[in-house]
Design an enzyme around this catalytic site. Structure first.
Site, PDB file in Angstrom:
ATOM      1  N   ARG A 163       5.584  -8.058  12.258  1.00 53.21           N
ATOM      2  CA  ARG A 163       6.092  -8.303  13.907  1.00 53.21           C
ATOM      3  C   ARG A 163       5.083  -8.051  15.112  1.00 53.21           C
ATOM      4  O   ARG A 163       5.536  -7.308  16.048  1.00 53.21           O
ATOM      5  CB  ARG A 163       7.213  -7.472  14.191  1.00 53.21           C
ATOM      6  CG  ARG A 163       8.452  -7.668  12.972  1.00 53.21           C
ATOM      7  CD  ARG A 163       8.866  -8.962  12.961  1.00 53.21           C
ATOM      8  NE  ARG A 163       9.944  -9.146  11.969  1.00 53.21           N
ATOM      9  CZ  ARG A 163       9.676  -9.501  10.806  1.00 53.21           C
ATOM     10  NH1 ARG A 163       8.327  -9.982  10.544  1.00 53.21           N
ATOM     11  NH2 ARG A 163      10.693  -9.562   9.724  1.00 53.21           N
ATOM     12  N   SER A 240      17.904  -7.962  15.448  1.00 52.35           N
ATOM     13  CA  SER A 240      17.611  -6.514  15.268  1.00 52.35           C
ATOM     14  C   SER A 240      17.073  -5.758  16.350  1.00 52.35           C
ATOM     15  O   SER A 240      16.064  -6.554  17.121  1.00 52.35           O
ATOM     16  CB  SER A 240      16.883  -6.419  14.161  1.00 52.35           C
ATOM     17  OG  SER A 240      17.216  -6.945  12.591  1.00 52.35           O
ATOM     18  N   GLU A 336      12.380  -3.813  18.989  1.00 54.55           N
ATOM     19  CA  GLU A 336      11.912  -5.122  18.482  1.00 54.55           C
ATOM     20  C   GLU A 336      11.783  -5.970  19.675  1.00 54.55           C
ATOM     21  O   GLU A 336      10.980  -6.870  19.740  1.00 54.55           O
ATOM     22  CB  GLU A 336      12.532  -5.631  17.416  1.00 54.55           C
ATOM     23  CG  GLU A 336      12.131  -6.966  16.774  1.00 54.55           C
ATOM     24  CD  GLU A 336      12.484  -7.498  15.482  1.00 54.55           C
ATOM     25  OE1 GLU A 336      12.365  -8.605  15.061  1.00 54.55           O
ATOM     26  OE2 GLU A 336      13.240  -6.456  14.729  1.00 54.55           O
TER      27      GLU A 336
END
Length: 360
Positions: A163, A240, A336
């Site tokens: 990520r 998420s 995130e």
């Protein structure tokens, strides 16, 4: 006068006033967009695709916003039997995956149902079910606002990690314009991700057809409330909200023994399940955390906004939840979604903030 809001450009539907964004539909119009931004005396615009992984500031954004609506896929067959598929940055990632499945091309099948655009995928190194865009990224083209030129970057130069990427670490410098992935006309790699194995009803290491894997991924995401159904009570979400935290071998052994899922990411780093830690801290699907923010009905790790929720409400909840988990486990959860726009002090989604809501 501002005529729209950041909320209208994001899936959370949060964010304050902005001027009318520049919408790029024809790639040939990119030089004109650059000239417009430079003419306004700005270094670079805030670039958005579908706004599916961002939290827009309540104060909005004072500068230029560019929305990438470019679409299209071109294909080049390679001598080694692989296929190079180049997609425009505004092309929906889900549509690229669906196209690849229809063409029986493997490499992105586990990314089925991920919202957002192809251009945003390398910025976040989007991934799911043990697969990520970095696995197949051959190269991309990106405008470098610092040097004022269009650059072609090979996959390795994009520094994609879990990520993360060079683009995420240099906000405002790069705008991705096209993405080229290398796909195979062969069965997918063996399925090793347990939830997907269970969904397929196959044994570990099975190699079902690409379309079958894509269908299974979509079914799993639907059951977990991750397909952004506009009619769902949890429609206002970003998927998420926390990254799976990196853990040491000692921590991995401890939490795995307690029931926490632990896996090794593509960089060889051990990571534990963020959702499991939230449940350990008292959260559960459907739990109302504050008046206007709650865990989705399908999973703890997704938070949805409701009613008159604000971006500040949402990010303070993230801060409070991260602090609760850290106090109980010494594990630090990192958000995130990316905060965009103009934020006031203590409103960003960072652990350790001083202002917090009353958790229910």
């Amino acid at each position: 006068m501002p005529r729209t809001t950041l909320a209208s450009l994001t899936t959370l539907r949060l964010g304050g006033p902005i001027d009318e964004p520049l919408r790029l539909s024809d790639p040939a119009d990119w030089p004109e967009l650059v000239q417009t931004v430079r003419g306004r005396g700005e270094f670079s615009p805030l670039v958005l695709g579908h706004g599916s992984n961002v939290i827009g500031a309540d104060s909005g954004h004072a500068g230029t916003i560019a929305v990438m609506n470019t679409r299209g896929i071109s294909v080049k067959k390679q001598a080694d039997g692989t296929v190079l598929a180049t997609a425009q940055a505004g092309h929906p990632l889900a549509d690229l995956v669906a196209w690849a499945a229809a063409e029986q091309l493997s490499g992105v099948e586990c990314l089925a149902g991920i919202p957002g655009t192809v251009g945003a995928a390398p910025v976040q190194n989007a991934g799911a079910y043990g697969q990520q865009i970095g696995d197949v990224l051959d190269h991309l083209t990106a405008w470098d606002w610092e040097s004022g030129i269009l650059r072609t970057l090979p996959g390795r130069a994009c520094r994609l990690r879990y990520r993360d990427s060079r683009f995420k670490n240099s906000p405002g410098r790069w705008t991705v314009l096209t993405v080229t992935v290398r796909l195979l006309r062969t069965p997918p790699a063996p399925v090793r991700y347990r939830p997907l194995i269970d969904e397929l009803g196959a044994g570990a290491g099975a190699t079902p057809p690409v379309a079958e894997v894509t269908t299974a991924v979509l079914a799993s995401r639907h059951r977990r409330g991750l397909l952004l159904d506009p009619h769902s009570p949890d429609a206002r979400q970003v998927g998420s909200v926390f990254l799976n935290p990196a853990v040491t071998a000692v921590q991995a052994e401890r939490w795995s023994a307690a029931g926490c899922p632990v896996h090794t990411d593509s960089d060889g780093q051990l990571r534990a399940g963020a959702g499991w830690f939230l449940e350990l801290a008292g959260c559960h699907p459907g739990r109302r955390i504050t008046e206007n923010v709650r865990c989705s009905e399908a999973r703890t790790l997704t938070l949805s906004a409701h009613g008159d929720a604000t971006a500040s409400d949402f990010t303070r909840v993230l801060t409070a939840l991260a602090e609760r988990v850290e106090a109980a486990t010494s594990i630090t959860l990192r958000p995130e979604p990316v905060a965009v726009g103009t934020w006031l002090v203590n409103d960003r989604c960072e652990p350790g903030g001083r202002r917090r809501p009353t958790l229910r």
